[in-house]
Design an enzyme around this catalytic site. Structure first.
Site, PDB file in Angstrom:
ATOM      1  N   TYR A  59      -7.357  28.990  -9.922  1.00 54.26           N
ATOM      2  CA  TYR A  59      -8.738  28.592  -9.647  1.00 54.26           C
ATOM      3  C   TYR A  59      -9.499  28.247 -10.920  1.00 54.26           C
ATOM      4  CZ  TYR A  59      -8.175  29.232  -4.725  1.00 54.26           C
ATOM      5  OH  TYR A  59      -7.747  29.065  -3.445  1.00 54.26           O
ATOM      6  N   ARG A  62      -8.676  24.684 -11.387  1.00 53.73           N
ATOM      7  CA  ARG A  62      -9.409  23.833 -10.443  1.00 53.73           C
ATOM      8  C   ARG A  62     -10.894  23.743 -10.831  1.00 53.73           C
ATOM      9  NH1 ARG A  62      -6.346  20.867  -7.153  1.00 53.73           N
ATOM     10  NH2 ARG A  62      -8.147  20.704  -5.773  1.00 53.73           N
ATOM     11  N   ASP A  97     -15.959  21.639  -4.227  1.00 56.48           N
ATOM     12  CA  ASP A  97     -16.548  21.016  -5.419  1.00 56.48           C
ATOM     13  C   ASP A  97     -18.055  20.851  -5.203  1.00 56.48           C
ATOM     14  OD1 ASP A  97     -17.252  18.323  -4.262  1.00 56.48           O
ATOM     15  OD2 ASP A  97     -15.083  18.205  -3.969  1.00 56.48           O
ATOM     16  N   HIS A 112     -16.582  26.677   3.086  1.00 58.89           N
ATOM     17  CA  HIS A 112     -15.394  27.273   2.474  1.00 58.89           C
ATOM     18  C   HIS A 112     -15.656  27.762   1.047  1.00 58.89           C
ATOM     19  CE1 HIS A 112     -12.577  25.005   5.481  1.00 58.89           C
ATOM     20  NE2 HIS A 112     -13.143  26.060   6.011  1.00 58.89           N
ATOM     21  N   GLY A 178     -13.679  12.212   6.615  1.00 56.71           N
ATOM     22  CA  GLY A 178     -12.588  12.570   5.717  1.00 56.71           C
ATOM     23  C   GLY A 178     -12.012  13.952   5.912  1.00 56.71           C
ATOM     24  N   THR A 179     -11.925  14.378   7.164  1.00 53.76           N
ATOM     25  CA  THR A 179     -11.283  15.670   7.402  1.00 53.76           C
ATOM     26  C   THR A 179     -10.021  15.490   8.239  1.00 53.76           C
ATOM     27  OG1 THR A 179     -12.191  16.446   9.504  1.00 53.76           O
ATOM     28  CG2 THR A 179     -13.625  16.582   7.577  1.00 53.76           C
ATOM     29  N   GLU A 206      -7.334   7.779   8.148  1.00 54.43           N
ATOM     30  CA  GLU A 206      -6.409   7.597   9.274  1.00 54.43           C
ATOM     31  C   GLU A 206      -6.856   8.501  10.409  1.00 54.43           C
ATOM     32  OE1 GLU A 206      -3.167  10.652   7.285  1.00 54.43           O
ATOM     33  OE2 GLU A 206      -2.887   8.485   7.151  1.00 54.43           O
ATOM     34  N   ALA A 222     -13.525   6.316   2.528  1.00 59.63           N
ATOM     35  CA  ALA A 222     -14.885   6.867   2.641  1.00 59.63           C
ATOM     36  C   ALA A 222     -15.876   6.090   1.796  1.00 59.63           C
ATOM     37  CB  ALA A 222     -14.878   8.347   2.235  1.00 59.63           C
TER      38      ALA A 222
END
Ligand SMILES: [Zn+2]
Length: 236
Positions: A59, A62, A97, A112, A178-179, A206, A222
Site C-alpha cells: 500500500y 500504491r 485514489d 472502499h 467504469g465498473t 465493455e 470514460a
C-alpha cells in the site's frame, strides 16, 4: 438522455475504469493479480495479520504511485457536473485514489476507503496520510503505532452504506461509470435504483456483468463518454 429539467437527484457510481486512463491499474485488469500480488495476499484482513510488512509495503507503493498521477477528462467532467448541478448529487466511488477531488469534485463518497488517509485502529480516527506506513509511525492524533491503510479489504464492510442507500432512495437517475459489476454491494446499486424508480445508465469500456439491469448502456472510453454525457445532462 434527457436534459436537466427531467432529473433532480443523481447518484453516480465510479470504478476502476474512470482512473485507468490516468494510469492507475487494478488487480481486476490483470487476471486476479495486482502488480504480481494475489488479492488474498495483500487485500484481506487475514493477509495483514499474517504478513503486515508485505501489506504495508504494497500500500505504501500504491499510495506513492497515485500521487504521481493526474485526473483525466472524465474526472474533470464529473467535477464540472458536481459544481453546477443544482439538485442532489453524490459520486460514490470504488476508487481509493483522490483524482475526483483533485479534479475539483466535492460531493464524493469513498465506499472502499482512501489511499491518502490512514486508519488508526487505536483511536478509530482517519488522519490524512501521504507517506509510508512501513516503519509504524505514530498516529498524529493519539500517538499510538496502530495505523493501517484506510482501504476496505475483501471481507470488510464498505463505508457509508446508509448514506449510499439514502442517496439511492432519492435518486431519479443512477449512472454507473467504469465498473466491472462484479463486486458487491456496489454491483447491486443498479438493481436498487431501478426498483426505486430511477432511470439507469451505464458508461463502460465493455459490457459489465450487471449490464442487463441498465436501461441504457454506452460503450467506450470514460474520457470520451463522460464529458459527452455531462454536456447532455447540463444541456449545453
Ligand atoms: Zn490514533
Amino acid at each position: 438522455m434527457a436534459a436537466m429539467a427531467q432529473y433532480r437527484n443523481i447518484v453516480i457510481l465510479t470504478g476502476a475504469g474512470v482512473s485507468a486512463e490516468s494510469g492507475i491499474d487494478t488487480f481486476r485488469s490483470e487476471g486476479g493479480l495486482w502488480e504480481q500480488h494475489r488479492v488474498e495476499d495483500v487485500a484481506t484482513p487475514e493477509a495483514f495479520a499474517r504478513d503486515p510488512d508485505l501489506v504495508l509495503r504494497f500500500y505504501d507503493m500504491r499510495r506513492a504511485a497515485i500521487q504521481t498521477k493526474q485526473p483525466n477528462a472524465a474526472h474533470h467532467a464529473l467535477a464540472r457536473l458536481d459544481s453546477t448541478w443544482p439538485g442532489n448529487l453524490l459520486i460514490v466511488t470504488q476508487n481509493v485514489d483522490d483524482l475526483h477531488e483533485r479534479a475539483g469534485a466535492r460531493r464524493v463518497h469513498h465506499m472502499h476507503g482512501e489511499h491518502l488517509t490512514a486508519w488508526c485502529t487505536a483511536c478509530d480516527r482517519r488522519p490524512r496520510w501521504t507517506g509510508p506506513l512501513i516503519e509504524r509511525p505514530p498516529c498524529p492524533l493519539c500517538g499510538a503505532s496502530a495505523l493501517r491503510p484506510d482501504v476496505v479489504w475483501f471481507g470488510e464492510m464498505p463505508y457509508g452504506m446508509d448514506r449510499i442507500h439514502a442517496a439511492l432512495r432519492e435518486a431519479d437517475l443512477f449512472v454507473s461509470i467504469g465498473t466491472s459489476g462484479a463486486v458487491y454491494p456496489a454491483a447491486g446499486f443498479v438493481r436498487s435504483a431501478r426498483e426505486l424508480g430511477a432511470a439507469t445508465l451505464e458508461l463502460n469500456l465493455e459490457r459489465s456483468r450487471g449490464s442487463s439491469w441498465f436501461v441504457e448502456t454506452r460503450l467506450g472510453p470514460a474520457t470520451e463518454l463522460v464529458p459527452e454525457w455531462v454536456e447532455e445532462v447540463l444541456g449545453c
